[in-house]
Design a protein around this motif. Sequence first.
Motif, PDB file in Angstrom:
ATOM      1  N   MET A   1       0.829  -1.189   0.000  1.00 41.53           N
ATOM      2  CA  MET A   1       0.000   0.000   0.000  1.00 41.53           C
ATOM      3  C   MET A   1       0.875   1.254   0.000  1.00 41.53           C
ATOM      4  O   MET A   1       1.915   1.291   0.621  1.00 41.53           O
ATOM      5  N   LEU A   2       0.380   2.246  -0.667  1.00 45.00           N
ATOM      6  CA  LEU A   2       1.089   3.521  -0.742  1.00 45.00           C
ATOM      7  C   LEU A   2       0.727   4.398   0.452  1.00 45.00           C
ATOM      8  O   LEU A   2      -0.434   4.469   0.855  1.00 45.00           O
ATOM      9  N   SER A   3       1.720   5.065   0.983  1.00 50.05           N
ATOM     10  CA  SER A   3       1.460   6.032   2.044  1.00 50.05           C
ATOM     11  C   SER A   3       0.793   7.265   1.421  1.00 50.05           C
ATOM     12  O   SER A   3       0.766   7.429   0.194  1.00 50.05           O
ATOM     13  N   ALA A   4       0.314   8.142   2.268  1.00 48.13           N
ATOM     14  CA  ALA A   4      -0.321   9.371   1.775  1.00 48.13           C
ATOM     15  C   ALA A   4       0.675  10.206   0.975  1.00 48.13           C
ATOM     16  O   ALA A   4       0.327  10.762  -0.075  1.00 48.13           O
ATOM     17  N   GLN A   5       1.914  10.276   1.439  1.00 47.35           N
ATOM     18  CA  GLN A   5       2.937  11.041   0.724  1.00 47.35           C
ATOM     19  C   GLN A   5       3.250  10.406  -0.634  1.00 47.35           C
ATOM     20  O   GLN A   5       3.414  11.109  -1.631  1.00 47.35           O
ATOM     21  N   GLU A   6       3.324   9.067  -0.673  1.00 40.58           N
ATOM     22  CA  GLU A   6       3.586   8.371  -1.938  1.00 40.58           C
ATOM     23  C   GLU A   6       2.442   8.588  -2.928  1.00 40.58           C
ATOM     24  O   GLU A   6       2.677   8.812  -4.117  1.00 40.58           O
ATOM     25  N   ARG A   7       1.222   8.556  -2.436  1.00 36.36           N
ATOM     26  CA  ARG A   7       0.057   8.826  -3.304  1.00 36.36           C
ATOM     27  C   ARG A   7       0.147  10.242  -3.878  1.00 36.36           C
ATOM     28  O   ARG A   7      -0.162  10.462  -5.043  1.00 36.36           O
ATOM     29  N   ALA A   8       0.554  11.163  -3.045  1.00 33.93           N
ATOM     30  CA  ALA A   8       0.687  12.556  -3.500  1.00 33.93           C
ATOM     31  C   ALA A   8       1.752  12.657  -4.588  1.00 33.93           C
ATOM     32  O   ALA A   8       1.559  13.367  -5.577  1.00 33.93           O
ATOM     33  N   HIS A   9       2.864  11.942  -4.431  1.00 36.55           N
ATOM     34  CA  HIS A   9       3.922  11.959  -5.447  1.00 36.55           C
ATOM     35  C   HIS A   9       3.429  11.340  -6.757  1.00 36.55           C
ATOM     36  O   HIS A   9       3.697  11.883  -7.836  1.00 36.55           O
ATOM     37  N   VAL A  10       2.712  10.234  -6.657  1.00 38.48           N
ATOM     38  CA  VAL A  10       2.177   9.593  -7.858  1.00 38.48           C
ATOM     39  C   VAL A  10       1.213  10.540  -8.562  1.00 38.48           C
ATOM     40  O   VAL A  10       1.288  10.734  -9.782  1.00 38.48           O
ATOM     41  N   ALA A  11       0.317  11.144  -7.806  1.00 37.17           N
ATOM     42  CA  ALA A  11      -0.655  12.079  -8.391  1.00 37.17           C
ATOM     43  C   ALA A  11       0.035  13.293  -9.004  1.00 37.17           C
ATOM     44  O   ALA A  11      -0.355  13.751 -10.089  1.00 37.17           O
ATOM     45  N   GLN A  12       1.060  13.793  -8.339  1.00 40.41           N
ATOM     46  CA  GLN A  12       1.781  14.970  -8.842  1.00 40.41           C
ATOM     47  C   GLN A  12       2.436  14.668 -10.188  1.00 40.41           C
ATOM     48  O   GLN A  12       2.357  15.470 -11.124  1.00 40.41           O
ATOM     49  N   VAL A  13       3.064  13.520 -10.302  1.00 41.66           N
ATOM     50  CA  VAL A  13       3.691  13.143 -11.571  1.00 41.66           C
ATOM     51  C   VAL A  13       2.618  12.909 -12.626  1.00 41.66           C
ATOM     52  O   VAL A  13       2.767  13.332 -13.771  1.00 41.66           O
ATOM     53  N   TRP A  14       1.531  12.254 -12.243  1.00 40.29           N
ATOM     54  CA  TRP A  14       0.474  11.991 -13.220  1.00 40.29           C
ATOM     55  C   TRP A  14      -0.108  13.292 -13.753  1.00 40.29           C
ATOM     56  O   TRP A  14      -0.434  13.391 -14.938  1.00 40.29           O
ATOM     57  N   ASP A  15      -0.227  14.293 -12.916  1.00 41.30           N
ATOM     58  CA  ASP A  15      -0.731  15.586 -13.374  1.00 41.30           C
ATOM     59  C   ASP A  15       0.149  16.171 -14.475  1.00 41.30           C
ATOM     60  O   ASP A  15      -0.342  16.872 -15.358  1.00 41.30           O
ATOM     61  N   LEU A  16       1.437  15.867 -14.440  1.00 39.39           N
ATOM     62  CA  LEU A  16       2.351  16.341 -15.483  1.00 39.39           C
ATOM     63  C   LEU A  16       2.215  15.539 -16.776  1.00 39.39           C
ATOM     64  O   LEU A  16       2.494  16.045 -17.859  1.00 39.39           O
ATOM     65  N   ILE A  17       1.775  14.299 -16.653  1.00 39.53           N
ATOM     66  CA  ILE A  17       1.620  13.408 -17.816  1.00 39.53           C
ATOM     67  C   ILE A  17       0.249  13.580 -18.461  1.00 39.53           C
ATOM     68  O   ILE A  17       0.119  13.512 -19.688  1.00 39.53           O
ATOM     69  N   ALA A  18      -0.767  13.772 -17.647  1.00 33.98           N
ATOM     70  CA  ALA A  18      -2.156  13.821 -18.123  1.00 33.98           C
ATOM     71  C   ALA A  18      -2.301  14.783 -19.294  1.00 33.98           C
ATOM     72  O   ALA A  18      -1.765  15.898 -19.273  1.00 33.98           O
ATOM     73  N   GLY A  19      -2.984  14.308 -20.304  1.00 31.45           N
ATOM     74  CA  GLY A  19      -3.175  15.101 -21.507  1.00 31.45           C
ATOM     75  C   GLY A  19      -2.147  14.781 -22.589  1.00 31.45           C
ATOM     76  O   GLY A  19      -2.287  15.223 -23.721  1.00 31.45           O
ATOM     77  N   HIS A  20      -1.127  14.031 -22.213  1.00 32.44           N
ATOM     78  CA  HIS A  20      -0.059  13.676 -23.155  1.00 32.44           C
ATOM     79  C   HIS A  20       0.123  12.159 -23.209  1.00 32.44           C
ATOM     80  O   HIS A  20       1.216  11.672 -23.498  1.00 32.44           O
ATOM     81  N   GLU A  21      -0.950  11.426 -22.924  1.00 35.88           N
ATOM     82  CA  GLU A  21      -0.856   9.970 -22.830  1.00 35.88           C
ATOM     83  C   GLU A  21      -0.355   9.322 -24.117  1.00 35.88           C
ATOM     84  O   GLU A  21       0.467   8.405 -24.066  1.00 35.88           O
ATOM     85  N   ALA A  22      -0.822   9.792 -25.254  1.00 33.56           N
ATOM     86  CA  ALA A  22      -0.418   9.168 -26.527  1.00 33.56           C
ATOM     87  C   ALA A  22       1.082   9.331 -26.756  1.00 33.56           C
ATOM     88  O   ALA A  22       1.777   8.352 -27.080  1.00 33.56           O
ATOM     89  N   ALA A  23       1.591  10.524 -26.584  1.00 33.56           N
ATOM     90  CA  ALA A  23       3.017  10.773 -26.829  1.00 33.56           C
ATOM     91  C   ALA A  23       3.894  10.019 -25.830  1.00 33.56           C
ATOM     92  O   ALA A  23       4.874   9.374 -26.216  1.00 33.56           O
ATOM     93  N   PHE A  24       3.545  10.098 -24.547  1.00 31.36           N
ATOM     94  CA  PHE A  24       4.329   9.391 -23.540  1.00 31.36           C
ATOM     95  C   PHE A  24       4.231   7.879 -23.755  1.00 31.36           C
ATOM     96  O   PHE A  24       5.231   7.172 -23.625  1.00 31.36           O
ATOM     97  N   GLY A  25       3.048   7.404 -24.067  1.00 32.00           N
ATOM     98  CA  GLY A  25       2.857   5.966 -24.290  1.00 32.00           C
ATOM     99  C   GLY A  25       3.617   5.454 -25.498  1.00 32.00           C
ATOM    100  O   GLY A  25       4.214   4.374 -25.467  1.00 32.00           O
ATOM    101  N   ALA A  26       3.608   6.230 -26.578  1.00 32.64           N
ATOM    102  CA  ALA A  26       4.347   5.833 -27.782  1.00 32.64           C
ATOM    103  C   ALA A  26       5.840   5.781 -27.480  1.00 32.64           C
ATOM    104  O   ALA A  26       6.537   4.831 -27.884  1.00 32.64           O
TER     105      ALA A  26
END
Length: 141
Positions: A1-26
């Motif tokens: 399980m992720l701690s609250a801080q780890e969840r925040a880090h995951v969400a923070q990075v995802w916010d930078l990726i969101a909207g660019h899924e195709a390019a990052f995925g490719a």
Amino acid sequence: MLSAQERAHVAQVWDLIAGHEAAFGAELLLRLFTVYPSTKIYFKHLGVCPDEAQLLTHGQRVLEAVGVAVQHTDHLRAALSPLADLHAQVLRVDPANFPLLIQCFHVMLASHLQGEFTVQMQAAWDKFLTEVAMVLTEKYR
């Protein structure tokens, strides 16, 4: 399980990726195929030399699945159950390939986010992606 801080880090990075899924995925898939060419056998529909449109389309699907996992960190099994069934029962992906994808994911994040991708973020994403891989491989047992 992720701690609250780890969840925040995951969400923070995802916010930078969101909207660019195709390019990052490719880029993720291209890196995976380049570094680990044996993984291409699971992507026969992309052909021997996948074109940009194919990589963008499938890369987007891969990153969208990661996005679902990010949104459902408390309920990964339920959220990823159909994907786990697909990989285990239909595609029969060797579970040894998930750590390879995770390695490529980290390199992709570090190359794009550079200084923004802190050691703490990398550790949180490693733990998160390992949990995702574990859920995806549970159906093999």
